[in-house]
Design an enzyme around this catalytic site. Structure first.
Site, PDB file in Angstrom:
ATOM      1  N   LEU A  33       0.812  -1.220   0.000  1.00  0.00           N
ATOM      2  CA  LEU A  33       0.000   0.000   0.000  1.00  0.00           C
ATOM      3  C   LEU A  33       0.843   1.267   0.000  1.00  0.00           C
ATOM      4  O   LEU A  33       1.882   1.338   0.654  1.00  0.00           O
ATOM      5  CB  LEU A  33      -0.932  -0.011   1.216  1.00  0.00           C
ATOM      6  CG  LEU A  33      -1.857  -1.223   1.285  1.00  0.00           C
ATOM      7  CD1 LEU A  33      -2.734  -1.143   2.534  1.00  0.00           C
ATOM      8  CD2 LEU A  33      -2.724  -1.353   0.044  1.00  0.00           C
ATOM      9  N   GLY A  36      -1.750   6.477  -2.437  1.00  0.00           N
ATOM     10  CA  GLY A  36      -2.902   6.386  -3.342  1.00  0.00           C
ATOM     11  C   GLY A  36      -3.975   5.483  -2.735  1.00  0.00           C
ATOM     12  O   GLY A  36      -5.156   5.838  -2.691  1.00  0.00           O
ATOM     13  N   HIS A  37      -3.569   4.316  -2.244  1.00  0.00           N
ATOM     14  CA  HIS A  37      -4.526   3.407  -1.604  1.00  0.00           C
ATOM     15  C   HIS A  37      -5.148   4.065  -0.370  1.00  0.00           C
ATOM     16  O   HIS A  37      -6.359   3.970  -0.145  1.00  0.00           O
ATOM     17  CB  HIS A  37      -3.833   2.117  -1.147  1.00  0.00           C
ATOM     18  CG  HIS A  37      -3.253   1.280  -2.253  1.00  0.00           C
ATOM     19  ND1 HIS A  37      -1.891   1.138  -2.437  1.00  0.00           N
ATOM     20  CD2 HIS A  37      -3.842   0.527  -3.214  1.00  0.00           C
ATOM     21  CE1 HIS A  37      -1.670   0.313  -3.461  1.00  0.00           C
ATOM     22  NE2 HIS A  37      -2.837  -0.058  -3.958  1.00  0.00           N
ATOM     23  N   GLN A  61      -5.786 -12.328 -12.608  1.00  0.00           N
ATOM     24  CA  GLN A  61      -5.672 -11.125 -13.445  1.00  0.00           C
ATOM     25  C   GLN A  61      -4.264 -10.912 -13.983  1.00  0.00           C
ATOM     26  O   GLN A  61      -3.996  -9.922 -14.646  1.00  0.00           O
ATOM     27  CB  GLN A  61      -6.177  -9.892 -12.692  1.00  0.00           C
ATOM     28  CG  GLN A  61      -5.300  -9.417 -11.554  1.00  0.00           C
ATOM     29  CD  GLN A  61      -5.994  -8.319 -10.766  1.00  0.00           C
ATOM     30  OE1 GLN A  61      -6.980  -8.557 -10.072  1.00  0.00           O
ATOM     31  NE2 GLN A  61      -5.492  -7.104 -10.860  1.00  0.00           N
ATOM     32  N   LYS A 151      -6.705   6.069 -11.338  1.00  0.00           N
ATOM     33  CA  LYS A 151      -5.439   5.613 -11.922  1.00  0.00           C
ATOM     34  C   LYS A 151      -5.684   4.462 -12.904  1.00  0.00           C
ATOM     35  O   LYS A 151      -5.093   4.418 -13.971  1.00  0.00           O
ATOM     36  CB  LYS A 151      -4.520   5.181 -10.780  1.00  0.00           C
ATOM     37  CG  LYS A 151      -3.488   4.170 -11.130  1.00  0.00           C
ATOM     38  CD  LYS A 151      -2.162   4.823 -11.347  1.00  0.00           C
ATOM     39  CE  LYS A 151      -1.084   3.861 -11.778  1.00  0.00           C
ATOM     40  NZ  LYS A 151      -1.213   2.509 -11.337  1.00  0.00           N
ATOM     41  N   ASP A 152      -6.556   3.523 -12.490  1.00  0.00           N
ATOM     42  CA  ASP A 152      -6.915   2.404 -13.371  1.00  0.00           C
ATOM     43  C   ASP A 152      -8.232   2.774 -14.051  1.00  0.00           C
ATOM     44  O   ASP A 152      -9.294   2.243 -13.718  1.00  0.00           O
ATOM     45  CB  ASP A 152      -7.038   1.118 -12.553  1.00  0.00           C
ATOM     46  CG  ASP A 152      -5.709   0.731 -11.930  1.00  0.00           C
ATOM     47  OD1 ASP A 152      -4.987  -0.060 -12.529  1.00  0.00           O
ATOM     48  OD2 ASP A 152      -5.369   1.262 -10.853  1.00  0.00           O
ATOM     49  N   MET A 186       1.447   7.250  -8.258  1.00  0.00           N
ATOM     50  CA  MET A 186       1.936   6.244  -7.309  1.00  0.00           C
ATOM     51  C   MET A 186       1.460   4.862  -7.746  1.00  0.00           C
ATOM     52  O   MET A 186       0.330   4.703  -8.207  1.00  0.00           O
ATOM     53  CB  MET A 186       1.410   6.547  -5.915  1.00  0.00           C
ATOM     54  CG  MET A 186       2.092   7.722  -5.299  1.00  0.00           C
ATOM     55  SD  MET A 186       1.711   7.852  -3.558  1.00  0.00           S
ATOM     56  CE  MET A 186       2.719   9.280  -3.178  1.00  0.00           C
ATOM     57  N   SER A 187       2.345   3.892  -7.617  1.00  0.00           N
ATOM     58  CA  SER A 187       2.020   2.521  -7.999  1.00  0.00           C
ATOM     59  C   SER A 187       2.936   1.575  -7.230  1.00  0.00           C
ATOM     60  O   SER A 187       4.098   1.915  -6.964  1.00  0.00           O
ATOM     61  CB  SER A 187       2.257   2.342  -9.502  1.00  0.00           C
ATOM     62  OG  SER A 187       2.334   0.971  -9.820  1.00  0.00           O
ATOM     63  N   ARG A 189       4.326  -0.872  -8.349  1.00  0.00           N
ATOM     64  CA  ARG A 189       5.434  -1.288  -9.218  1.00  0.00           C
ATOM     65  C   ARG A 189       6.528  -0.218  -9.315  1.00  0.00           C
ATOM     66  O   ARG A 189       7.610  -0.501  -9.827  1.00  0.00           O
ATOM     67  CB  ARG A 189       4.917  -1.642 -10.607  1.00  0.00           C
ATOM     68  CG  ARG A 189       4.039  -2.899 -10.608  1.00  0.00           C
ATOM     69  CD  ARG A 189       3.583  -3.259 -12.004  1.00  0.00           C
ATOM     70  NE  ARG A 189       2.917  -4.550 -12.063  1.00  0.00           N
ATOM     71  CZ  ARG A 189       1.597  -4.725 -12.131  1.00  0.00           C
ATOM     72  NH1 ARG A 189       0.786  -3.683 -12.141  1.00  0.00           N
ATOM     73  NH2 ARG A 189       1.077  -5.942 -12.187  1.00  0.00           N
TER      74      ARG A 189
HETATM   75  P1  AMP Z   1      -3.988  -2.195  -6.697  1.00  0.00           P
HETATM   76  O1  AMP Z   1      -3.516  -2.536  -5.330  1.00  0.00           O
HETATM   77  O2  AMP Z   1      -2.913  -1.725  -7.619  1.00  0.00           O
HETATM   78  O3  AMP Z   1      -4.891  -3.241  -7.292  1.00  0.00           O
HETATM   79  O4  AMP Z   1      -4.920  -0.918  -6.524  1.00  0.00           O
HETATM   80  C1  AMP Z   1      -6.002  -0.918  -5.633  1.00  0.00           C
HETATM   81  C2  AMP Z   1      -6.830   0.324  -5.860  1.00  0.00           C
HETATM   82  O5  AMP Z   1      -6.026   1.472  -5.635  1.00  0.00           O
HETATM   83  C3  AMP Z   1      -7.352   0.436  -7.311  1.00  0.00           C
HETATM   84  O6  AMP Z   1      -8.693   0.909  -7.271  1.00  0.00           O
HETATM   85  C4  AMP Z   1      -6.410   1.441  -7.926  1.00  0.00           C
HETATM   86  O7  AMP Z   1      -6.997   2.169  -8.979  1.00  0.00           O
HETATM   87  C5  AMP Z   1      -6.125   2.344  -6.741  1.00  0.00           C
HETATM   88  N1  AMP Z   1      -4.866   3.096  -6.926  1.00  0.00           N
HETATM   89  C6  AMP Z   1      -3.672   2.588  -7.322  1.00  0.00           C
HETATM   90  N2  AMP Z   1      -2.759   3.572  -7.453  1.00  0.00           N
HETATM   91  C7  AMP Z   1      -3.406   4.735  -7.134  1.00  0.00           C
HETATM   92  C8  AMP Z   1      -2.999   6.107  -7.087  1.00  0.00           C
HETATM   93  N3  AMP Z   1      -1.760   6.486  -7.392  1.00  0.00           N
HETATM   94  N4  AMP Z   1      -3.909   7.028  -6.711  1.00  0.00           N
HETATM   95  C9  AMP Z   1      -5.193   6.644  -6.390  1.00  0.00           C
HETATM   96  N5  AMP Z   1      -5.635   5.360  -6.409  1.00  0.00           N
HETATM   97  C10 AMP Z   1      -4.753   4.424  -6.785  1.00  0.00           C
END
Ligand code: AMP
Length: 283
Positions: A33, A36-37, A61, A151-152, A186-187, A189
């Site tokens: 996390l 963003g999360h 996925q 973001k997605d 933010m990601s 990765r």
């Molecule tokens: P993930 O853990 O990558 O599957 O992301 C979980 C949730 O967090 C998804 O709804 C993503 O779109 C959201 N998310 C990921 N990166 C960001 C970010 N930088 N800003 C806002 N939400 C994000």
């Protein structure tokens, strides 16, 4: 904050809250996390009495050759961040809990059409994995509300369509993209980028924003703008997969009189695949 791993414990906890008339929000994540999360958790808290975060690296996925095995997993740090953010429940199931009959025999949900382009082209089967897992979490949790990130962009549209199409009683709320100081979205990765690659990666948002400004200023030559975006990213030493301008509501190819648009891109910097997007309200 309580952490739960099994279906019966989850059912018990949620039925107590539901019985008390409490509104339940879920924030689905794959963990590792970042801010963003956590921003999505804050949004969830402002809309509901109880917030559940799911932490599950969903194998269905990821395509063959993708990074399922190496996806960053940091459960202890994630739990600490979520406790600090004040959530009520962390649901962190294992694969057998989510897919009790095994992955090959698992019930699936697909959203054709919306998933056929953009990330659906480069990652065949990816969105079927996402919708099948999210549908499962909706069935297990029966939340009033679920929060996803812009973001997605394609993912949140696909999930909204699934919910509308199946008539699921879940409100979908979408939170804005949270960025690093240099603009990079933010990601999880991003941790795989070295500092030089980090600088190269920052050009993605800059390029998306540049294109969005041109559209906002009246440029309607979407084909040329998209080609020029691909070129800019390639010159910046990225390996772009797509750079496209689409109608924001449904990702259709836009006509020249379209006003609500989104500029989206997927690209690679080193071994890391990045996606990002910018909304444009043209005159
Ligand atoms: P993930 O853990 O990558 O599957 O992301 C979980 C949730 O967090 C998804 O709804 C993503 O779109 C959201 N998310 C990921 N990166 C960001 C970010 N930088 N800003 C806002 N939400 C994000």
């Amino acid at each position: 904050m309580q952490t739960i791993q099994t279906r019966p414990e989850l059912r018990q906890k949620l039925s107590a809250w539901r019985g008390a008339g409490e509104r339940i929000a879920v924030v689905p994540t794959m963990g590792n996390l970042h801010d963003g999360h956590i921003s999505l958790v804050r949004i969830a808290k402002s809309h509901a009495d109880r917030v559940v975060v799911t932490l599950f690296v969903n194998p269905t996925q990821f395509g063959r050759g993708e990074d399922f095995a190496t996806y960053p997993r940091t459960p202890e740090q994630d739990a600490a961040k979520l406790r600090a953010a004040g959530i009520d429940l962390l649901f962190a199931p294992d694969v057998a809990t989510v897919y009790p009959f095994g992955i090959d025999a698992a019930t699936r949900v697909s959203v054709p059409g919306l998933t056929d382009s953009l990330c659906g082209t480069g990652r065949p089967g990816h969105f079927d994995g996402v919708t099948s897992a999210i549908m499962r979490f909706f069935a297990l949790l029966q939340p009033d509300l679920a929060v996803f990130g812009q973001k997605d962009y394609q993912q949140q549209l696909v999930i909204r369509r699934m919910v509308d199409d199946l008539g699921l009683p879940v409100e979908i709320v979408v939170g804005p993209v949270v960025r690093e100081p240099g603009g990079l979205a933010m990601s999880s990765r991003n941790a795989f980028l070295n500092s030089k690659e980090g600088e190269i990666a920052a050009r993605l948002y800059e390029t998306l924003r540049g294109t969005a400004s041109e559209i906002a200023a009246g440029n309607r030559d979407f084909g040329k703008l998209a080609a020029s975006g691909m070129e800019t990213l390639t010159e910046a030493r990225q390996a772009p997969e797509y750079f496209e301008i689409r109608r924001a509501a449904d990702l259709a190819l836009p006509r020249s009189n379209c006003t609500e648009l989104v500029v989206l891109a997927a690209t690679r910097v080193g071994t890391v695949r990045l996606i990002d997007n910018v909304l444009v309200a043209a005159q």
